[in-house]
Design a protein around this motif. Structure first.
Motif, mmCIF file in Angstrom:
data_model
loop_
_atom_site.group_PDB
_atom_site.id
_atom_site.type_symbol
_atom_site.label_atom_id
_atom_site.label_comp_id
_atom_site.label_asym_id
_atom_site.label_seq_id
_atom_site.Cartn_x
_atom_site.Cartn_y
_atom_site.Cartn_z
ATOM 1 N N LEU A 1 11.646 -9.385 -17.074
ATOM 2 C CA LEU A 1 9.887 -9.174 -16.281
ATOM 3 C C LEU A 1 10.703 -9.722 -15.092
ATOM 4 O O LEU A 1 10.171 -8.959 -13.630
ATOM 5 C CB LEU A 1 9.082 -9.937 -17.153
ATOM 6 N N LEU A 2 11.644 -10.605 -15.144
ATOM 7 C CA LEU A 2 12.022 -11.620 -13.594
ATOM 8 C C LEU A 2 12.818 -10.164 -13.595
ATOM 9 O O LEU A 2 12.887 -10.155 -11.783
ATOM 10 C CB LEU A 2 12.894 -12.630 -14.434
ATOM 11 N N VAL A 3 13.574 -9.281 -13.644
ATOM 12 C CA VAL A 3 14.761 -8.935 -13.210
ATOM 13 C C VAL A 3 14.018 -7.204 -12.400
ATOM 14 O O VAL A 3 13.657 -6.958 -11.445
ATOM 15 C CB VAL A 3 16.251 -7.695 -14.243
ATOM 16 N N LEU A 4 12.649 -7.092 -13.220
ATOM 17 C CA LEU A 4 12.025 -6.272 -12.872
ATOM 18 C C LEU A 4 11.125 -6.109 -11.175
ATOM 19 O O LEU A 4 10.456 -6.564 -10.597
ATOM 20 C CB LEU A 4 10.987 -6.081 -13.452
ATOM 21 N N THR A 5 11.077 -7.822 -11.464
ATOM 22 C CA THR A 5 10.110 -8.334 -10.361
ATOM 23 C C THR A 5 11.082 -8.481 -9.566
ATOM 24 O O THR A 5 10.407 -8.628 -8.320
ATOM 25 C CB THR A 5 9.801 -9.728 -10.566
ATOM 26 N N LEU B 1 13.484 -6.085 -8.718
ATOM 27 C CA LEU B 1 13.385 -4.880 -7.966
ATOM 28 C C LEU B 1 12.309 -4.654 -7.824
ATOM 29 O O LEU B 1 12.539 -3.791 -6.484
ATOM 30 C CB LEU B 1 13.760 -4.397 -9.219
ATOM 31 N N ILE B 2 11.059 -4.906 -8.038
ATOM 32 C CA ILE B 2 10.287 -4.357 -7.329
ATOM 33 C C ILE B 2 10.071 -4.864 -5.685
ATOM 34 O O ILE B 2 9.524 -4.168 -4.949
ATOM 35 C CB ILE B 2 8.976 -5.087 -7.669
ATOM 36 N N PHE B 3 10.398 -6.160 -5.582
ATOM 37 C CA PHE B 3 10.209 -6.797 -4.733
ATOM 38 C C PHE B 3 11.497 -6.354 -3.429
ATOM 39 O O PHE B 3 11.387 -6.302 -2.119
ATOM 40 C CB PHE B 3 9.930 -8.398 -4.205
ATOM 41 N N LEU C 1 13.479 -3.334 1.288
ATOM 42 C CA LEU C 1 13.834 -2.131 2.397
ATOM 43 C C LEU C 1 12.548 -1.339 2.610
ATOM 44 O O LEU C 1 14.136 -0.673 3.888
ATOM 45 C CB LEU C 1 14.978 -1.532 1.187
ATOM 46 N N LEU C 2 11.806 -0.893 2.800
ATOM 47 C CA LEU C 2 10.623 -0.853 3.583
ATOM 48 C C LEU C 2 10.339 -1.155 4.397
ATOM 49 O O LEU C 2 10.520 -0.755 5.548
ATOM 50 C CB LEU C 2 9.460 -0.174 1.586
ATOM 51 N N PHE D 1 2.825 1.102 2.783
ATOM 52 C CA PHE D 1 3.079 0.776 1.723
ATOM 53 C C PHE D 1 2.708 -0.391 1.760
ATOM 54 O O PHE D 1 3.123 -1.518 0.692
ATOM 55 C CB PHE D 1 4.737 1.106 1.284
ATOM 56 N N PHE D 2 1.895 -1.168 2.917
ATOM 57 C CA PHE D 2 1.855 -2.755 2.596
ATOM 58 C C PHE D 2 0.609 -3.420 2.156
ATOM 59 O O PHE D 2 0.792 -4.327 1.105
ATOM 60 C CB PHE D 2 0.997 -2.884 4.224
ATOM 61 N N HIS D 3 -0.893 -2.180 1.957
ATOM 62 C CA HIS D 3 -1.405 -2.546 0.632
ATOM 63 C C HIS D 3 -1.052 -2.886 -0.476
ATOM 64 O O HIS D 3 -1.575 -3.271 -1.126
ATOM 65 C CB HIS D 3 -2.743 -1.476 1.424
ATOM 66 N N PRO D 4 -0.344 -1.819 -1.410
ATOM 67 C CA PRO D 4 0.723 -1.833 -2.459
ATOM 68 C C PRO D 4 1.252 -3.230 -2.941
ATOM 69 O O PRO D 4 1.452 -4.301 -3.186
ATOM 70 C CB PRO D 4 1.121 -0.641 -3.275
ATOM 71 N N PHE D 5 1.852 -3.342 -1.574
ATOM 72 C CA PHE D 5 2.683 -4.240 -1.684
ATOM 73 C C PHE D 5 1.443 -6.249 -1.574
ATOM 74 O O PHE D 5 1.942 -6.806 -2.611
ATOM 75 C CB PHE D 5 3.709 -4.838 -0.787
ATOM 76 N N LEU D 6 0.994 -5.859 -1.064
ATOM 77 C CA LEU D 6 -0.118 -6.924 -0.879
ATOM 78 C C LEU D 6 -0.928 -7.296 -1.928
ATOM 79 O O LEU D 6 -1.264 -8.381 -2.736
ATOM 80 C CB LEU D 6 -1.160 -6.774 0.094
#
Length: 147
Positions: free
Chosen positions: A96-100, A102-104, A109-110, A136-141
């Motif tokens: 889960l930490l690795v996935l976290t 990778l998501i961020f 990069l965006l 992509f800001f809204h999904p990030f938020l």
């Protein structure tokens, strides 16, 4: 300087000093290390926030906005890392930490290499340069809030 820039500097100093003290006390501790990452990320976000607030040109404001978002992006990841270390469940939650991270990393990069995160900075209310979010800001938020 206004209230926002002064509060950003106070937050920077407080977070940096706290992160430094915790790290120096025991740099080999996973708890101390992960908390320090979290505190330094908040500190650098705050410092970037200060420079964004005092920017006098569009170009500087846009650059500082991207930099402050770069540090803000990893705040929840470092917080989750610290929480797992504090609870002693780092090994169990490693995937889960690795996935976290990778998501961020994707959002970082965006932010740094595209205009799909922050498009622009424009005057809004009392701010000379307020960030205009891109697609992509809204999904990030939403993900940032969930974490």
């Amino acid at each position: 300087m206004d209230y926002y820039s002064v509060s950003a500097l106070i937050n920077f100093i407080t977070s940096f000093v706290l992160g430094s003290i915790i790290f120096i006390r025991n740099p080999r501790s996973k708890i101390n290390y992960s908390f320090s990452l979290f505190a330094f990320s908040v500190a650098l976000w705050s410092l970037s926030y200060y420079f964004w607030q005092v920017s006098e040109t569009y170009a500087n404001a846009l650059i500082w906005t991207k930099i402050l978002m770069a540090f803000a992006i990893f705040i929840p990841a470092f917080y989750v890392h610290f929480t797992f270390a504090f609870l002693g469940i780092l090994k169990e939650k490693r995937s889960l930490l690795v996935l976290t991270y990778l998501i961020f990393l994707f959002f970082l990069l965006l932010n740094l290499f595209t205009s799909q995160f922050i498009i622009d900075v424009k005057p809004l209310l009392t701010f000379n340069f307020w960030p205009s979010p891109a697609i992509f800001f809204h999904p990030f938020l939403a993900i940032w809030a969930i974490y």
